[in-house]
Design a protein around this motif. Structure first.
Motif, PDB file in Angstrom:
ATOM      1  N   UNK A  70       0.338  -0.938   0.128  1.00  0.00           N
ATOM      2  CA  UNK A  70       0.084   0.149  -0.258  1.00  0.00           C
ATOM      3  C   UNK A  70       0.444   1.724  -0.079  1.00  0.00           C
ATOM      4  N   UNK A  71       1.772   1.018   0.614  1.00  0.00           N
ATOM      5  CA  UNK A  71       2.708   2.637   0.774  1.00  0.00           C
ATOM      6  C   UNK A  71       3.354   2.645  -1.023  1.00  0.00           C
ATOM      7  N   UNK A  72       3.976   2.002  -1.341  1.00  0.00           N
ATOM      8  CA  UNK A  72       4.516   1.516  -2.587  1.00  0.00           C
ATOM      9  C   UNK A  72       2.903   2.352  -3.294  1.00  0.00           C
ATOM     10  N   UNK A  73       2.408   1.497  -3.365  1.00  0.00           N
ATOM     11  CA  UNK A  73       1.403   2.148  -4.622  1.00  0.00           C
ATOM     12  C   UNK A  73       1.054   3.844  -3.800  1.00  0.00           C
ATOM     13  N   UNK A  74       0.672   4.581  -2.772  1.00  0.00           N
ATOM     14  CA  UNK A  74       0.603   5.027  -2.603  1.00  0.00           C
ATOM     15  C   UNK A  74       1.959   6.316  -2.782  1.00  0.00           C
ATOM     16  N   UNK A  75       3.169   6.210  -2.949  1.00  0.00           N
ATOM     17  CA  UNK A  75       4.388   6.601  -3.226  1.00  0.00           C
ATOM     18  C   UNK A  75       4.570   7.302  -4.198  1.00  0.00           C
ATOM     19  N   UNK A  76       4.126   6.097  -5.292  1.00  0.00           N
ATOM     20  CA  UNK A  76       3.939   6.265  -6.493  1.00  0.00           C
ATOM     21  C   UNK A  76       2.836   6.476  -7.548  1.00  0.00           C
ATOM     22  N   UNK A  77       1.980   6.852  -6.601  1.00  0.00           N
ATOM     23  CA  UNK A  77       0.641   7.540  -7.171  1.00  0.00           C
ATOM     24  C   UNK A  77       1.486   9.201  -6.852  1.00  0.00           C
ATOM     25  N   UNK A  78       1.872   9.369  -5.827  1.00  0.00           N
ATOM     26  CA  UNK A  78       2.436  10.915  -5.383  1.00  0.00           C
ATOM     27  C   UNK A  78       3.079  11.286  -6.089  1.00  0.00           C
ATOM     28  N   UNK A  79       4.582  10.713  -6.280  1.00  0.00           N
ATOM     29  CA  UNK A  79       5.480  11.278  -7.537  1.00  0.00           C
ATOM     30  C   UNK A  79       4.304  11.431  -9.203  1.00  0.00           C
ATOM     31  N   UNK A  80       3.411  10.719  -9.611  1.00  0.00           N
ATOM     32  CA  UNK A  80       2.580  10.571 -10.658  1.00  0.00           C
ATOM     33  C   UNK A  80       1.562  12.183 -10.461  1.00  0.00           C
ATOM     34  N   UNK A  81       1.436  12.431  -8.750  1.00  0.00           N
ATOM     35  CA  UNK A  81       0.794  13.457  -9.249  1.00  0.00           C
ATOM     36  C   UNK A  81      -0.499  12.988  -8.520  1.00  0.00           C
ATOM     37  N   UNK A  82      -1.282  12.158  -8.567  1.00  0.00           N
ATOM     38  CA  UNK A  82      -2.448  12.173  -8.272  1.00  0.00           C
ATOM     39  C   UNK A  82      -3.240  12.049  -6.574  1.00  0.00           C
TER      40      UNK A  82
END
Length: 473
Positions: A68-80
């Motif tokens: 979950x934290x990895x998914x959150x981190x990637x979506x933060x990086x993508x701007x979502x």
């Protein structure tokens, strides 16, 4: 998989449906990321929504917290998503096209800064604590049987208390069995008009000028709304009697809308004589009866002949239209027909009926009315003074009562243009001619409501109105 959000926070993505796919669709953290991204792009999670904590989402999904934290981190990086230390992870992305669709339609009028149109009480004065305490008390003390379907006609306790209250405050002669709880005066008039039609009555006399919405309700019920001239003494009973096919009339004897007059004694007697002579009925809208500032209000017309008068009232102009509580007081014959004709009629929720009953019984409703009466009297006085200072050639008419007055304008002023010019200044006013049903519109002026106008805004509002009038000469 459906993710359930259990803890109570503001704007959380609760009960979120995530489509993760199967194990063959890639690593779990990628599937979580794709599912969240799809939910955001589809608009199922709006901008500013707080997502569940990573530990909780992991527990709901049955996976490791790292996924979950990895998914959150990637979506933060993508701007979502947007992550802040000490705060929840929130959605920051929106589809611009979708956002535009949610905006008000082109030409839609925004809420004005100053509302001088009639029809609202002081919403700032809503008795929040008293109402909340009354509802809370009913939730905790009411018998379990109260949580079923409400009885026809309204809760017996409220009907009894209303009959008692109306008897002592308005001179109404009625028992609990004569009271029917409804949602508004509009709802009450609609229901009674349906009953009248079922009994062969085809037309209802209406004050001219008068409240437009009630004329529309009468027409929607399949009856003909017949304009009856009205002046400073109330409705012209002689013109009413001249209509051979009329057996019903709708009137506002305590404070006529919009002219602000009171039905004079000789016309009160003549109106009831007409009703007896034609075997008809008077529909009495007890409009603004609680708010008389120069003397005690006249008693309800119903008390003079309970067998010929149906009385309507609601909390819309007294407390708030958001409550949706009103009542009908009718003779036994009409009450029985009313319940028989409209067996699917809606009524306020039982808990709200009981809460209002508690305010009546405790005296809190009377205290609210007294406080409002003083507030409106002072506000009306301030408005009249300001109008006299800034618009000396525009006299005020209507008795010192209610929540509105009439501002008489010179015939050189285009009232429709004034309404438009005022709207351009974020000021809402009403044209008196809008309340006429015929082309014989002798009245010239504006209807100014002051119920929902802040005391501190009176001078500025009148200044804007003066500018709008000068522009429209």
């Amino acid at each position: 998989m459906r993710v359930s959000q259990t803890n109570s926070r503001t704007n959380l993505a609760g009960d979120l449906l995530l489509h993760l796919g199967g194990s063959g669709d890639g690593p779990l953290h990628e599937r979580v990321k794709r599912a969240l991204r799809a939910a955001i792009r589809d608009g199922r999670i709006e901008v500013g929504t707080a997502l569940p904590p990573s530990r909780q989402l992991a527990a709901d999904l049955g996976c490791s917290r790292w996924a979950v934290t990895e998914a959150y981190g990637q979506l933060v990086a993508e701007g979502y998503l947007e992550a802040r230390t000490g705060s929840a992870t929130r959605v920051r992305w929106s589809n611009a096209a979708d956002a535009d669709e949610r905006r008000p339609a082109a030409g839609q009028t925004p809420l004005p800064r100053f509302d001088l149109a009639p029809g609202l009480p002081d919403l700032r004065a809503f008795p929040r604590r008293r109402w909340a305490d009354a509802v809370r008390a009913q939730v905790t003390t009411a018998e379990f049987t109260e949580f079923g379907y409400p009885p026809p006609g309204g809760h017996p306790r409220l009907r009894r208390l209303l009959a008692e209250y109306l008897g002592r405050s308005r001179g109404v002669v009625a028992g609990p069995q004569d009271v029917t709880v409804c949602t508004s005066v509009t709802d009450g008039v609609r229901r009674v008009c349906q009953t009248l039609r079922a009994q062969g009555i085809t037309a209802v006399g209406c004050e001219e000028p008068g409240w437009t919405r009630l004329r529309e309700v009468i027409s929607a019920a399949g009856l003909r709304a017949v304009p009856i001239p009205t002046d400073d003494g109330g409705v012209h009973v002689e013109d009413l009697a001249a209509q051979a096919d009329l057996r019903a009339v709708l009137t506002t004897p305590a404070h006529q809308f919009p002219l602000g007059s009171v039905l004079v004694p000789e016309r009160r007697a003549a109106l009831l004589h007409w009703a007896r002579r034609v075997d008809g009925v008077v529909l009495e809208d007890d409009y603004d009866a609680e708010f008389r500032y120069d003397r005690r209000p006249v008693a309800a017309l119903q008390g003079m002949d309970p067998s010929r008068v149906v009385l309507f009232k609601s909390l819309s102009k007294v407390v708030s239209p958001a409550l949706g509580i009103g009542w009908i007081v009718a003779p036994p014959r009409w009450t029985a027909l009313l319940h028989e004709t409209d067996q699917t009629a809606t009524q306020p929720p039982t808990l709200d009926q009981l809460a209002f009953a508690a305010l009546l019984e405790s005296g809190a409703y009377d205290r609210h009315l007294r406080a409002c009466r003083h507030r409106y009297r002072d506000r009306r006085d301030a408005l009249v003074r300001s109008l006299a200072d800034q618009l000396p050639d525009a006299p005020v008419s209507g008795i010192a009562a209610g929540l509105h007055l009439i501002l008489r304008l010179p015939v050189t002023v285009n009232t429709e243009a004034v309404v438009r010019a005022a709207a351009d200044r974020s000021l809402r006013v009403a044209d008196l001619t809008a309340y006429h049903a015929t082309d014989a519109r002798a009245e010239h002026g504006l209807v100014l409501g002051y119920g929902n106008l802040a005391d501190s805004a009176v001078e500025e509002a009148v200044g804007l109105l003066r500018a709008a009038i000068e522009e429209s000469r």
